[in-house]
Write a protein that holds these residues in place. Structure first.
Motif, PDB file in Angstrom:
ATOM      1  N   UNK A   3       0.815  -1.215   0.000  1.00  0.00           N
ATOM      2  CA  UNK A   3       0.000   0.000   0.000  1.00  0.00           C
ATOM      3  C   UNK A   3       0.848   1.263   0.000  1.00  0.00           C
ATOM      4  N   UNK A   4       1.913   1.266   0.785  1.00  0.00           N
ATOM      5  CA  UNK A   4       2.820   2.422   0.816  1.00  0.00           C
ATOM      6  C   UNK A   4       3.500   2.620  -0.529  1.00  0.00           C
ATOM      7  N   UNK A   5       3.966   1.519  -1.120  1.00  0.00           N
ATOM      8  CA  UNK A   5       4.620   1.615  -2.427  1.00  0.00           C
ATOM      9  C   UNK A   5       3.649   2.153  -3.468  1.00  0.00           C
ATOM     10  N   UNK A   6       2.460   1.592  -3.525  1.00  0.00           N
ATOM     11  CA  UNK A   6       1.481   2.026  -4.528  1.00  0.00           C
ATOM     12  C   UNK A   6       1.133   3.498  -4.358  1.00  0.00           C
ATOM     13  N   UNK A   7       1.000   3.926  -3.122  1.00  0.00           N
ATOM     14  CA  UNK A   7       0.711   5.330  -2.848  1.00  0.00           C
ATOM     15  C   UNK A   7       1.843   6.225  -3.345  1.00  0.00           C
ATOM     16  N   UNK A   8       3.083   5.779  -3.172  1.00  0.00           N
ATOM     17  CA  UNK A   8       4.225   6.584  -3.613  1.00  0.00           C
ATOM     18  C   UNK A   8       4.291   6.700  -5.135  1.00  0.00           C
ATOM     19  N   UNK A   9       3.668   5.780  -5.852  1.00  0.00           N
ATOM     20  CA  UNK A   9       3.629   5.832  -7.321  1.00  0.00           C
ATOM     21  C   UNK A   9       2.369   6.516  -7.826  1.00  0.00           C
ATOM     22  N   UNK A  66       6.385  -2.033  -8.904  1.00  0.00           N
ATOM     23  CA  UNK A  66       6.564  -0.733  -9.557  1.00  0.00           C
ATOM     24  C   UNK A  66       6.489  -0.887 -11.072  1.00  0.00           C
ATOM     25  N   UNK A  67       7.106  -1.924 -11.603  1.00  0.00           N
ATOM     26  CA  UNK A  67       7.033  -2.168 -13.049  1.00  0.00           C
ATOM     27  C   UNK A  67       5.581  -2.337 -13.483  1.00  0.00           C
ATOM     28  N   UNK A  68       4.807  -3.117 -12.722  1.00  0.00           N
ATOM     29  CA  UNK A  68       3.403  -3.308 -13.078  1.00  0.00           C
ATOM     30  C   UNK A  68       2.654  -1.979 -13.034  1.00  0.00           C
ATOM     31  N   UNK A  69       2.890  -1.193 -11.984  1.00  0.00           N
ATOM     32  CA  UNK A  69       2.203   0.101 -11.844  1.00  0.00           C
ATOM     33  C   UNK A  69       2.531   1.034 -13.005  1.00  0.00           C
TER      34      UNK A  69
END
Length: 163
Positions: free
Chosen positions: A111-117, A154-157
């Motif tokens: 969730x934190x990673x997705x939010x940062x992207x 990150x690649x998927x996002x």
């Protein structure tokens, strides 16, 4: 319980399966079911893009185990997964009576990673496994694998099939 070298070996396989999912254009999640004797019994990766949004590898493991293992074998088995189970998969895991879960990255990390992207929340609240299935023993995350798992997500996002 802590994450052992054997656990890391199986977690690395789960991350390899997550990479395979990404290469196929899917969300990077992979999981491995290991019996009490250390044998790999079943493995899978996400199929949500190519089939449907419920085709998570953790759910596939629970379904396979329910159809192919007796209660004692299910309880003695361990599920290794690249990412902590979502609520649907946590519930399936508990309902079928599977044993320990070991994950490389937590739902909170993801969730934190997705939010940062710049990504928004998913359709289901990210709950820890223990919040859904309090009787299931859980270990994770595995800091040794965090960077690799993060790069896959990150690649998927970003719409890429490679990190």
């Amino acid at each position: 319980m802590t994450i052992t070298r054997t656990d890391l070996t199986h977690l690395r396989r789960a991350v390899e399966l997550a990479r395979l999912a990404l290469e196929r254009g899917d969300e990077p999640f992979g999981s491995v079911l290991v019996g009490a004797d250390g044998d790999v019994l079943f493995e899978d990766h996400n199929h949500v893009v190519e089939q449907d949004a419920t085709r998570h590898p953790e759910l596939a493991i629970a379904q396979w185990a329910g159809a192919n293992l007796d209660a004692a074998a299910r309880a003695a088995a361990t599920v290794y997964t690249s990412g902590e189970h979502c609520p649907m998969c946590s519930a399936a895991h508990a309902w079928v009576g599977l044993g320990r879960i070991v994950y490389a990255a937590s739902s909170a990390q993801l969730g934190q990673w997705q939010s940062s992207w710049g990504g928004g929340p998913g359709p289901v609240r990210p709950l820890a496994v223990q919040d859904v299935a309090p009787g299931v023993p859980v270990d994770g995350p595995a800091p040794e694998l965090a960077d690799e798992v993060r790069s896959l997500h990150e690649a998927f996002a970003r719409g890429s099939r490679t990190p």
